[in-house]
Each structure stands twice: as C-alpha cells, then as structure tokens.
Design a protein around this motif. Structure first.
Motif, PDB file in Angstrom:
ATOM      1  N   SER A  35      -1.553  67.133 -53.542  1.00  0.00           N
ATOM      2  CA  SER A  35      -2.492  66.736 -52.449  1.00  0.00           C
ATOM      3  C   SER A  35      -2.517  65.534 -53.160  1.00  0.00           C
ATOM      4  CB  SER A  35      -4.093  67.080 -52.813  1.00  0.00           C
ATOM      5  OG  SER A  35      -3.759  67.273 -54.433  1.00  0.00           O
TER       6      SER A  35
ATOM      7  N   GLY B 210      -5.907  67.004 -46.113  1.00  0.00           N
ATOM      8  CA  GLY B 210      -5.631  66.174 -47.189  1.00  0.00           C
ATOM      9  C   GLY B 210      -6.164  65.653 -47.722  1.00  0.00           C
TER      10      GLY B 210
ATOM     11  N   HIS C 110      -3.566  71.968 -48.239  1.00  0.00           N
ATOM     12  CA  HIS C 110      -4.672  72.235 -49.482  1.00  0.00           C
ATOM     13  C   HIS C 110      -5.961  73.068 -48.590  1.00  0.00           C
ATOM     14  CE1 HIS C 110      -2.243  69.608 -51.635  1.00  0.00           C
ATOM     15  NE2 HIS C 110      -2.247  68.625 -50.361  1.00  0.00           N
TER      16      HIS C 110
END
Length: 356
Positions: free
Chosen positions: A18, A161, A192
């Motif tokens: 991430s 993101g 994510h």
C-alpha cells in the motif's frame, strides 16, 4: 519536525505494498479534525518527514534538481488539508456528481488524463473534513429525490490506494448504505479492499476495477497493483455482496491485442465466483489524448511506448469545444465489437454501460 530527507523510512519499506508517502504536508486547520490528527500520529510513528503549508493548492517548495525529478517526488508526496469547495462537479456518464475525498494518484499510468487536468499539482491531496463533504452529498440527494443520485468517488484520484491512510471510503460507504436515493461508485487499480469487506453497504456502493490486457498493464501502468491482485480483490468484493463492475480503459490497439483481451476476459471469468457473474457492469473506453497531454506525457515519460501519432488518429470534438484524438472509426468499431463479444461470451448477463 523532520524536513531534511526523502529517504523512505525503514518502517515504511517493510509495509505491505500500500502507498506510503515519502513526504507529507499538513494544512494547520487539518489538525483540528480527528482524521487529520490520526494521519499526523501515523506520520510521526512511521517516521515520515512532514512540513506545514498554508494551502493544499500551493505546494511550491518540493525538492528535486529538475522538473522531472520534482514530478517524481510529487507523486510520492501527500498533502493533508480541507476541501473548502463543497460544490460538486458533474461526472457523466459514470454518475451525477463527483464526490471529492482526494485529488491525485500515486500510480504512474502514462496515459492518465490527470497528467493534464492536475497540471503542475501532481502531488496527492486528501481531505479530512469528510463530515462536511457527506453533508453536502446529503443535500444533493435531497435535491433530486425521488430520483437516484449517484456519486463517483474516483474522478480525480484512486481512493482505494489511499484508504489505508484515510478511511474515507468506509465513511462514504456506511453513509450511503442508509440513503434510499443515494448510491456510491468508485473505480480502482489497487487491491487494498480488505478494510471495506465487512462494512454495512446495503448494496448501495458499486466497486469497479480498472483492468486491461497484460501488455497495457506491463508497459503503461507502473506503480499500480498487478492484474492478478486486482482480480483477487474483485472476487473478495463480490463475496462481500457489493455490486461489481469493471472498466476496461484505455483500450489500446497494439500487436496481439485480440489475444490479449481474449485472455483478459477468460481470466476474469475463471477468477470470479460464479454467482458474481450476474449483474456485472462493464465500461469500455478507447485510448484518447489531446495535443497538450501528448506533450506532457512525452516529457514525463520520455521512454514510453504509448502510441500517440496524430496522423493515425481521428479528431473527436468534445462538449466544450475541445476535442481529443481517438482511433479511426474502423479501428474503434473493431475494438468495440471484439471486446463486447468476448464479454458476452463469458458474462451473458452482464451490462455494457457504454463504449466511448
């Protein structure tokens, strides 16, 4: 307060894939909001250098010895501020309005329209006054009742993101779950999504993934999640009961494009849970560019393989007197027909919202 280095902190290097910025700016007023305070605590704990700024719209002292180096640093810079303008832009054909929770993206997609729309401000901005943004959305919903009002959360950013940092999508999803006449949509190239899976969404949020064939992802989408990771995330989203969609954009004519896109849809069909095949939506967007974008892209990505030969394109006028270069009709029709056929081969109950 550290301001002396852009070296990625050790804690950040060990983080999952991430986004972790290498420099953060804060508007002082952002620290008066709970979200701003939480981000500051995370920045300090992680050891990321940070600075204060009077406005998220005026970041002028970025490091870097050249314009290109400053651009690369800007894409790794986070600015935490307030969204002062609560008048939402329209977002056709995806939705009625764009809901502004972030601006800018950490991805390096060569073709992205943000290359020109963000101009000299490619750094990533997140807004901490989400309660005020949500109240503005509530007013827009009330104004159009009993019509459904759709909000697009990814017009100027990729909020997935940024979700591990902000949590803003979770707030919007749970707000929209209670809105009889409100719906949320967003699209992402990132995987994510785990923090979103257990949320109460009531089927009012459609999560879409931007996908493409392997050639396009390899050559034109640096710093985004791998195709396999996106599809795995899409399967998770489907199992969590969210409405699911895909944007295939930009569709690029290249050697072997038929095989590439055939593989794309076959892979999607194999990876998704069978019960997720019904109700899928697809949005198809052919590659296009402006003269301005061509100049910016070639300057920022001088080794790009992105084809932008004006002589091979058709000029298509836009609604506001400005146009873009798209594929000639014969090529565009071939792309549309071939890809539509592959979609319906694998997903006969899907909907293609548009091809543009």
């Amino acid at each position: 307060m550290s301001t002396t280095t852009l070296e990625r902190p050790a804690a950040a290097r060990k983080a999952a894939s991430s986004f972790v910025p290498e420099l953060v700016f804060f508007e002082p007023a952002a620290l008066e909001y709970p979200k701003g305070k939480r981000i500051m605590e995370w920045v300090q704990q992680t050891g990321i250098p940070y600075r204060m700024t009077t406005s998220h719209n005026r970041i002028t002292n970025l490091p870097g010895d050249s314009e290109l180096e400053q651009y690369k640093i800007a894409k790794r810079t986070l600015v935490v501020g307030l969204r002062k303008t609560l008048k939402f832009d329209t977002s056709k054909p995806s939705a009625e309005y764009a809901i502004p929770i972030a601006t800018g993206c950490m991805g390096h997609c060569h073709y992205c329209y943000l290359q020109t729309t963000l101009g000299a401000k490619p750094y990533i901005r997140v807004y901490v006054n989400t309660d005020e943004i949500i109240e503005a959305a509530r007013a827009y919903i009330a104004e159009r009742e009993p019509e459904i009002t759709r909000f697009e959360a990814a017009c100027t950013s990729d909020p997935v993101g940024l979700e591990p940092i902000t949590g803003s999508l979770a707030e919007l999803i749970e707000f929209m779950a209670d809105q009889e006449h409100g719906r949320l949509r967003f699209v992402t190239k990132f995987h994510h999504v785990d923090s979103l899976l257990g949320l109460r969404h009531n089927g009012h949020t459609r999560i879409r993934f931007s996908v493409n064939d392997k050639y396009v992802i390899k050559h034109f989408e640096p710093s985004t999640s791998r195709f396999e990771d996106r599809i795995e995330a899409a399967a998770k989203v489907a199992r969590a009961g969210y409405p699911l969609g895909f944007i295939v954009a930009p569709i690029i004519w290249h050697e072997g494009w038929e095989e590439g896109y055939a593989e794309l849809f076959a892979s999607l069909a194999e990876a998704l849970p069978r019960d997720a095949h019904a109700g899928l939506t697809f949005e198809l967007i052919q590659h296009r560019f402006t003269k301005t974008a061509k100049g910016v892209i070639e300057k920022r990505y001088p080794k790009t393989k992105l084809e932008m030969d004006i002589e091979k394109r058709k000029y298509k006028w836009g609604r506001w007197g400005q146009g873009k270069y798209v594929y000639p009709d014969e090529q565009a029709d071939a792309l549309r027909m071939y890809i539509s056929e592959r979609i319906f081969d694998h997903f006969p109950d899907a909907t293609i919202d548009y091809f543009t």
